[in-house]
Design a protein around this motif. Sequence first.
Motif, PDB file in Angstrom:
ATOM      1  N   SER A  67       0.847  -1.191   0.000  1.00 17.50           N
ATOM      2  CA  SER A  67       0.000   0.000   0.000  1.00 17.50           C
ATOM      3  C   SER A  67       0.884   1.242   0.000  1.00 17.50           C
ATOM      4  O   SER A  67       1.941   1.274   0.632  1.00 17.50           O
ATOM      5  CB  SER A  67      -0.920   0.002   1.225  1.00 17.50           C
ATOM      6  OG  SER A  67      -0.167   0.093   2.415  1.00 17.50           O
ATOM      7  N   SER A  98      -7.676  -4.576  -6.985  1.00 20.63           N
ATOM      8  CA  SER A  98      -7.114  -5.124  -5.744  1.00 20.63           C
ATOM      9  C   SER A  98      -8.002  -6.245  -5.226  1.00 20.63           C
ATOM     10  O   SER A  98      -9.224  -6.187  -5.340  1.00 20.63           O
ATOM     11  CB  SER A  98      -7.001  -4.026  -4.688  1.00 20.63           C
ATOM     12  OG  SER A  98      -6.628  -4.577  -3.427  1.00 20.63           O
ATOM     13  N   SER A 100      -6.408  -6.192   1.261  1.00 22.27           N
ATOM     14  CA  SER A 100      -5.191  -6.141   2.077  1.00 22.27           C
ATOM     15  C   SER A 100      -5.017  -7.463   2.812  1.00 22.27           C
ATOM     16  O   SER A 100      -5.973  -8.028   3.340  1.00 22.27           O
ATOM     17  CB  SER A 100      -5.278  -4.994   3.084  1.00 22.27           C
ATOM     18  OG  SER A 100      -5.361  -3.756   2.400  1.00 22.27           O
ATOM     19  N   TYR A 104      -2.206   5.342   4.196  1.00 24.56           N
ATOM     20  CA  TYR A 104      -1.867   3.954   3.880  1.00 24.56           C
ATOM     21  C   TYR A 104      -0.957   3.315   4.931  1.00 24.56           C
ATOM     22  O   TYR A 104      -0.594   2.150   4.825  1.00 24.56           O
ATOM     23  CB  TYR A 104      -1.221   3.854   2.498  1.00 24.56           C
ATOM     24  CG  TYR A 104       0.018   4.713   2.318  1.00 24.56           C
ATOM     25  CD1 TYR A 104       1.276   4.257   2.700  1.00 24.56           C
ATOM     26  CD2 TYR A 104      -0.083   5.982   1.763  1.00 24.56           C
ATOM     27  CE1 TYR A 104       2.400   5.043   2.538  1.00 24.56           C
ATOM     28  CE2 TYR A 104       1.042   6.774   1.597  1.00 24.56           C
ATOM     29  CZ  TYR A 104       2.280   6.311   1.981  1.00 24.56           C
ATOM     30  OH  TYR A 104       3.398   7.079   1.823  1.00 24.56           O
ATOM     31  N   THR A 108      -0.908  -5.961  -0.280  1.00 24.44           N
ATOM     32  CA  THR A 108      -2.159  -6.202  -0.999  1.00 24.44           C
ATOM     33  C   THR A 108      -1.913  -7.144  -2.173  1.00 24.44           C
ATOM     34  O   THR A 108      -0.781  -7.252  -2.665  1.00 24.44           O
ATOM     35  CB  THR A 108      -2.768  -4.890  -1.525  1.00 24.44           C
ATOM     36  OG1 THR A 108      -1.875  -4.322  -2.493  1.00 24.44           O
ATOM     37  CG2 THR A 108      -2.967  -3.895  -0.395  1.00 24.44           C
ATOM     38  N   TYR A 131      -7.099  -0.102   3.348  1.00 23.17           N
ATOM     39  CA  TYR A 131      -5.668   0.201   3.173  1.00 23.17           C
ATOM     40  C   TYR A 131      -5.167  -0.044   1.753  1.00 23.17           C
ATOM     41  O   TYR A 131      -4.038  -0.465   1.552  1.00 23.17           O
ATOM     42  CB  TYR A 131      -4.802  -0.618   4.139  1.00 23.17           C
ATOM     43  CG  TYR A 131      -5.251  -0.566   5.574  1.00 23.17           C
ATOM     44  CD1 TYR A 131      -5.163   0.608   6.313  1.00 23.17           C
ATOM     45  CD2 TYR A 131      -5.785  -1.692   6.193  1.00 23.17           C
ATOM     46  CE1 TYR A 131      -5.582   0.660   7.633  1.00 23.17           C
ATOM     47  CE2 TYR A 131      -6.205  -1.649   7.516  1.00 23.17           C
ATOM     48  CZ  TYR A 131      -6.105  -0.468   8.222  1.00 23.17           C
ATOM     49  OH  TYR A 131      -6.526  -0.420   9.521  1.00 23.17           O
ATOM     50  N   THR A 132      -5.976   0.181   0.757  1.00 26.38           N
ATOM     51  CA  THR A 132      -5.526   0.001  -0.621  1.00 26.38           C
ATOM     52  C   THR A 132      -6.037   1.145  -1.475  1.00 26.38           C
ATOM     53  O   THR A 132      -7.196   1.528  -1.373  1.00 26.38           O
ATOM     54  CB  THR A 132      -5.983  -1.349  -1.192  1.00 26.38           C
ATOM     55  OG1 THR A 132      -5.633  -1.422  -2.580  1.00 26.38           O
ATOM     56  CG2 THR A 132      -7.472  -1.557  -1.028  1.00 26.38           C
TER      57      THR A 132
END
Length: 449
Positions: A103, A118, A121, A234, A264, A304-305
Amino acid sequence: MPKIFKFTEFSLRDLIVTAGPMTLLIIAACFGAYKLVDPAPPKHVTLSTGQENSAYDEFGKKYAEALKKYGITVTLKPSLGSQENLQRLNDPDSGIDIAFVQSGSTEHADAERQGLVSLGSLFTEPVWLFYRANLNIKELVQLKGKRVNVGPEGSGVPKLFKTLLSVNGVEPDDVKMGELENTPATVELIEGRIDALVFSSAPDALLIQMLLQTPGIKLFDFTQAEAYSRRFPYLSHVVLPRGIVDLGRDLPPKNYHLIAPTATLVAREDMHPALVDLFVQAAGNIHGGAGWFRKQGEFPNASYTEIPVVPEAEKFYKEGPPFLQRYMPFWLANFFERMWVVIVALGALILPLSRILPPLYVWKVRSRVYRWYGQLRTVEQLIEDVPPAKRATVYPAQLRRLNEIEERVNQISIPLSFADELYRLRSNINLVRKRIVWLSEAKPESVQA
């Protein structure tokens, strides 16, 4: 004596002729829909991992083992790290289908995200800054003039570490940065030829485990970790608990605050949905347990992506496996999940056809009888109003033609349930024959009457 009619219980030939075109049309439609929805995934996929002995390398092997159970071969392709993985995904000729990406790697780089999705995560990758204990580094500004290995440019660490230095007022040129890979850099640190090294990895990595227990090597404590996590979305603030490495030796001797991006899984947007399902389910099994920096079930997730999470993965993290996959083998469940639209459409098509085909079948069988009535009508028209001079030739010729018709009719094979149609036709043939005989024997005056 006329031949006996041929009767059968059922006319398979008529059924095939009647239903054949419809059946072929349905099969063609199903085949086209099968190709369109593409329910069967490819049997081979290439996963770009990371450096030798890294967490990406270790987890890549676990994914290969997980998908092997479903007949999918996962080829692992080592790389320098996150940045090189991202470059491979953006290169259509690289042969890479899916990769581990850290990330923050695509922050402020929308062009790099195009065509990528994606899968969520997987785990936190704390930034580990190890240094020689005699330096006693408490703040990043103390790295000025020091020899610090940040890894090759293909990894995500150089970019991240330069960002961390910049917010602390340290220019990249103020630090002597090395670009060795993690394993040789670790050797250099232990031998004292560099002052510090930094890399980002899950604690499962062998090098992390070794350095945490190596005398003379200390781990940098990011005491401002919470501030870093607020500045950079991130990044998250994680704590390495006291004694987590070795309770007996009390390693580490205190809680360490760390900052952590997350790893990720990123794939090309045209990746087969069934493969996405398999990787997401494998991620749940591999990363779903408790760890040093995560609670049970905390990972994987859709946070978190910067790259949009594919809907199948997001749904899995919220609701778990699809309904059918909870009770059926994966391949069967995937087939029905992908083909349900076709199955519903097929059912909607078959229902009206089931009402149309029986009347068509009846018409087809009866048409084999009814078409002879046209021949019979032609004979009737020819024998009426025949001039006396031509009766000697017309009547015998039409009798012969009538006999031929009867002979052909007697060869018809027809279901027993339609026997009355055939007997009625033969009776009508006999009526016309009697009419011809009567006309041939009658006097012209009586015919005219």
